[in-house]
Design a protein around this motif. Structure first.
Motif, PDB file in Angstrom:
ATOM      1  N   ILE A 152     -17.180 -20.924 -29.393  1.00 50.93           N
ATOM      2  CA  ILE A 152     -17.507 -19.596 -29.470  1.00 50.93           C
ATOM      3  C   ILE A 152     -18.974 -19.327 -29.106  1.00 50.93           C
ATOM      4  CG2 ILE A 152     -17.688 -17.898 -31.452  1.00 50.93           C
ATOM      5  CD1 ILE A 152     -14.927 -18.858 -31.302  1.00 50.93           C
ATOM      6  N   ILE A 153     -18.994 -18.347 -28.300  1.00 44.03           N
ATOM      7  CA  ILE A 153     -20.413 -18.152 -27.726  1.00 44.03           C
ATOM      8  C   ILE A 153     -20.680 -16.640 -28.144  1.00 44.03           C
ATOM      9  CG2 ILE A 153     -21.476 -17.691 -25.597  1.00 44.03           C
ATOM     10  CD1 ILE A 153     -19.165 -19.458 -24.236  1.00 44.03           C
ATOM     11  N   SER A 154     -21.816 -16.294 -28.525  1.00 44.88           N
ATOM     12  CA  SER A 154     -22.326 -15.205 -29.363  1.00 44.88           C
ATOM     13  C   SER A 154     -23.593 -14.874 -28.281  1.00 44.88           C
ATOM     14  CB  SER A 154     -22.915 -15.432 -30.715  1.00 44.88           C
ATOM     15  OG  SER A 154     -21.837 -15.968 -31.651  1.00 44.88           O
ATOM     16  N   ALA A 155     -23.398 -13.552 -27.896  1.00 45.34           N
ATOM     17  CA  ALA A 155     -24.647 -12.853 -27.182  1.00 45.34           C
ATOM     18  C   ALA A 155     -25.786 -12.816 -28.276  1.00 45.34           C
ATOM     19  CB  ALA A 155     -24.334 -11.617 -26.815  1.00 45.34           C
ATOM     20  N   VAL A 156     -26.932 -12.952 -27.726  1.00 46.08           N
ATOM     21  CA  VAL A 156     -28.245 -12.894 -28.605  1.00 46.08           C
ATOM     22  C   VAL A 156     -29.103 -11.735 -27.585  1.00 46.08           C
ATOM     23  CG1 VAL A 156     -30.318 -13.993 -29.366  1.00 46.08           C
ATOM     24  CG2 VAL A 156     -27.989 -15.295 -29.380  1.00 46.08           C
ATOM     25  N   CYS A 157     -29.661 -10.939 -28.522  1.00 42.72           N
ATOM     26  CA  CYS A 157     -30.548  -9.940 -27.864  1.00 42.72           C
ATOM     27  C   CYS A 157     -32.043 -10.352 -28.097  1.00 42.72           C
ATOM     28  CB  CYS A 157     -30.370  -8.460 -28.644  1.00 42.72           C
ATOM     29  SG  CYS A 157     -28.798  -7.732 -28.288  1.00 42.72           S
ATOM     30  N   GLY A 158     -32.971 -10.010 -27.158  1.00 38.84           N
ATOM     31  CA  GLY A 158     -34.406 -10.242 -27.307  1.00 38.84           C
ATOM     32  C   GLY A 158     -34.828 -11.043 -26.249  1.00 38.84           C
ATOM     33  N   GLY A 159     -35.958 -11.693 -26.448  1.00 39.72           N
ATOM     34  CA  GLY A 159     -36.600 -12.286 -25.363  1.00 39.72           C
ATOM     35  C   GLY A 159     -37.255 -13.447 -25.453  1.00 39.72           C
TER      36      GLY A 159
ATOM     37  N   LEU B 230     -11.309 -28.631 -32.127  1.00 40.16           N
ATOM     38  CA  LEU B 230     -12.485 -28.859 -31.819  1.00 40.16           C
ATOM     39  C   LEU B 230     -13.279 -27.621 -31.971  1.00 40.16           C
ATOM     40  CD1 LEU B 230     -14.290 -31.610 -31.699  1.00 40.16           C
ATOM     41  CD2 LEU B 230     -14.211 -31.546 -29.169  1.00 40.16           C
ATOM     42  N   LEU B 231     -13.977 -27.277 -32.614  1.00 42.36           N
ATOM     43  CA  LEU B 231     -14.613 -25.876 -32.734  1.00 42.36           C
ATOM     44  C   LEU B 231     -15.949 -25.929 -32.517  1.00 42.36           C
ATOM     45  CD1 LEU B 231     -14.555 -22.907 -33.311  1.00 42.36           C
ATOM     46  CD2 LEU B 231     -14.918 -23.181 -35.782  1.00 42.36           C
ATOM     47  N   ASN B 232     -16.702 -25.633 -31.454  1.00 43.59           N
ATOM     48  CA  ASN B 232     -18.160 -25.745 -30.886  1.00 43.59           C
ATOM     49  C   ASN B 232     -18.408 -27.445 -31.167  1.00 43.59           C
ATOM     50  OD1 ASN B 232     -18.159 -23.210 -30.252  1.00 43.59           O
ATOM     51  ND2 ASN B 232     -19.401 -22.547 -32.101  1.00 43.59           N
ATOM     52  N   GLN B 233     -17.555 -28.046 -30.661  1.00 41.47           N
ATOM     53  CA  GLN B 233     -17.749 -29.583 -30.579  1.00 41.47           C
ATOM     54  C   GLN B 233     -17.812 -30.331 -32.027  1.00 41.47           C
ATOM     55  OE1 GLN B 233     -21.315 -29.977 -28.356  1.00 41.47           O
ATOM     56  NE2 GLN B 233     -20.354 -29.809 -26.453  1.00 41.47           N
TER      57      GLN B 233
ATOM     58  N   VAL C   3     -14.748 -16.299 -26.557  1.00 40.60           N
ATOM     59  CA  VAL C   3     -14.118 -17.369 -26.617  1.00 40.60           C
ATOM     60  C   VAL C   3     -13.826 -18.166 -25.490  1.00 40.60           C
ATOM     61  CG1 VAL C   3     -12.105 -18.395 -28.077  1.00 40.60           C
ATOM     62  CG2 VAL C   3     -13.414 -16.233 -28.897  1.00 40.60           C
ATOM     63  N   ALA C   4     -13.692 -19.561 -25.437  1.00 37.45           N
ATOM     64  CA  ALA C   4     -13.424 -20.363 -24.476  1.00 37.45           C
ATOM     65  C   ALA C   4     -12.423 -21.112 -24.909  1.00 37.45           C
ATOM     66  CB  ALA C   4     -14.476 -21.216 -23.805  1.00 37.45           C
ATOM     67  N   LEU C   5     -11.161 -21.489 -24.608  1.00 39.31           N
ATOM     68  CA  LEU C   5     -10.161 -22.589 -24.912  1.00 39.31           C
ATOM     69  C   LEU C   5      -9.995 -23.529 -23.884  1.00 39.31           C
ATOM     70  CD1 LEU C   5      -8.152 -23.460 -27.230  1.00 39.31           C
ATOM     71  CD2 LEU C   5      -6.526 -21.521 -25.898  1.00 39.31           C
TER      72      LEU C   5
ATOM     73  N   LEU D 298     -12.640 -16.586 -39.175  1.00 37.40           N
ATOM     74  CA  LEU D 298     -14.078 -16.964 -38.831  1.00 37.40           C
ATOM     75  C   LEU D 298     -14.909 -15.660 -39.016  1.00 37.40           C
ATOM     76  CD1 LEU D 298     -13.945 -19.176 -35.844  1.00 37.40           C
ATOM     77  CD2 LEU D 298     -14.340 -20.094 -38.106  1.00 37.40           C
ATOM     78  N   ALA D 299     -14.348 -14.363 -39.275  1.00 40.35           N
ATOM     79  CA  ALA D 299     -15.112 -13.147 -39.362  1.00 40.35           C
ATOM     80  C   ALA D 299     -16.049 -12.887 -38.057  1.00 40.35           C
ATOM     81  CB  ALA D 299     -15.667 -13.217 -40.514  1.00 40.35           C
ATOM     82  N   LEU D 300     -15.472 -13.041 -36.826  1.00 46.87           N
ATOM     83  CA  LEU D 300     -16.184 -12.932 -35.642  1.00 46.87           C
ATOM     84  C   LEU D 300     -16.569 -11.387 -35.564  1.00 46.87           C
ATOM     85  CD1 LEU D 300     -14.760 -15.510 -33.136  1.00 46.87           C
ATOM     86  CD2 LEU D 300     -16.737 -15.756 -34.558  1.00 46.87           C
ATOM     87  N   PRO D 301     -17.566 -11.050 -35.059  1.00 53.19           N
ATOM     88  CA  PRO D 301     -17.988  -9.431 -34.599  1.00 53.19           C
ATOM     89  C   PRO D 301     -16.837  -8.883 -33.675  1.00 53.19           C
ATOM     90  CG  PRO D 301     -19.651 -10.962 -34.072  1.00 53.19           C
ATOM     91  CD  PRO D 301     -18.771 -11.667 -34.637  1.00 53.19           C
ATOM     92  N   GLN D 302     -16.802  -7.636 -33.691  1.00 49.71           N
ATOM     93  CA  GLN D 302     -16.042  -6.937 -32.550  1.00 49.71           C
ATOM     94  C   GLN D 302     -16.667  -6.899 -31.237  1.00 49.71           C
ATOM     95  OE1 GLN D 302     -12.638  -5.844 -32.976  1.00 49.71           O
ATOM     96  NE2 GLN D 302     -12.817  -6.848 -35.046  1.00 49.71           N
TER      97      GLN D 302
END
Length: 86
Positions: free
Chosen positions: A79-86, A25-28, A54-56, A45-49
């Motif tokens: 999979i949780i990605s950081a997002v920049c900006g406001g 189950l990947l991101n539900q 990642v939560a298992l 998944l070619a995730l960035p460095q």
């Protein structure tokens, strides 16, 4: 020569190179993968460095432990990605 194989024939059975796919189950959402651990999945998944967590099964896996954290059938990966900006 006796005991040699022609170049078109391999001495190994084909099944020895097959990797079984599992469903996780990947991101539900159901996802089929041949990844055997979190690091393999990240590569698939070619995730960035950087900027990815990642939560298992609802537990964060530190990046240093990705390669020795196995995936199992029906496990939950977020999979949780950081997002920049406001």
């Amino acid at each position: 020569m006796v005991g040699t194989f022609p170049s078109a024939v391999t001495p190994f059975p084909y099944f020895s190179f097959l990797v079984m796919a599992i469903n996780i189950l990947l991101n539900q959402k159901t996802y089929e993968t041949t990844a055997q651990n979190v690091a393999d999945l990240a590569k698939e998944l070619a995730l960035p460095q950087q900027g990815v967590a990642v939560a298992l099964n609802q537990r964060i896996v530190m990046r240093d432990n990705w390669s020795n954290t196995p995936l199992e059938e029906n496990c939950s990966v977020m999979i949780i990605s950081a997002v920049c900006g406001g």
